[in-house]
Design a protein around this motif. Structure first.
Motif: not given
Length: 190
Positions: A77-78, A82-83, A89-93, A151-152
């Motif tokens: 995605a990155v 597609n940010e 998906f990072v949060f899902l990981a 990132g946040l």
């Protein structure tokens, strides 16, 4: 430099509000790695011995595999710019990894460790994978949290620099978690 100047350079996003995640990151990293270490050396918790947790190593392998897939999807995605999908998906990981951590600790606080029963070359391969997995798993806890913090905060340049190390290490740790399970699963007591 002011926030507005930093935002203009691409170091920070416009209007981003910086939060200091450093104390939380290091507290979590020390606490998580400490808990995992303690789970191997403390006597097993008596009240947990009455339950059958034999399915948890399989659950852990599935969660590691799910983390790997979520990370690959985030990476794709990155790369496609597609940010939103990347972030999701990072949060899902992170969610899969958090569930893994809970399950892993429950298993290791309640159940004696299983010894690898293979011999010869396969034993050497197993221990190489296991030792690199353990060493990098210790590193990935703060690395993943630091990367997420950048990132946040919208600090994209630092996020990308640290993520260039974090992503391959986290992918390796999650994949080798599955491989270690597959290699040792024949030796689990049934």
């Amino acid at each position: 430099m002011t926030k507005a100047t930093l935002a203009g350079t691409g170091i920070l996003r416009k209007g981003s509000k910086q939060k200091n995640y450093t104390p939380l990151i290091w507290t979590l990293a020390i606490f998580i790695n400490g808990l995992i270490t303690v789970s191997y050396f403390l006597p097993k918790i008596d009240t947990l011995k009455h339950y059958n947790f034999s399915v948890l190593p399989l659950v852990n392998a599935v969660l590691n595999g799910s983390t790997f897939i979520a990370l690959l999807t985030a990476l794709i995605a990155v790369n496609k710019k597609n940010e939103l999908l990347h972030r999701s998906f990072v949060f899902l990981a992170f969610a899969f990894t958090s569930l893994f951590l809970f399950s892993y600790l429950l298993y290791h606080f309640s159940t004696p460790s299983t010894q690898f029963g293979g011999s010869g070359v396969i034993k050497g391969i197993y221990f190489f994978i296991l030792l690199t997995h353990i060493f990098l798993a210790v590193l990935i806890v703060p690395l993943a949290l630091i990367t997420m913090g950048f990132g946040l905060n919208g600090n994209i340049i630092k996020h990308r620099k640290v993520a260039a190390w974090t992503m391959p290490i986290w992918l390796y740790v999650s994949l080798t978690g599955v491989i270690v399970y597959l290699m040792i699963s024949p030796y689990y007591p049934h």
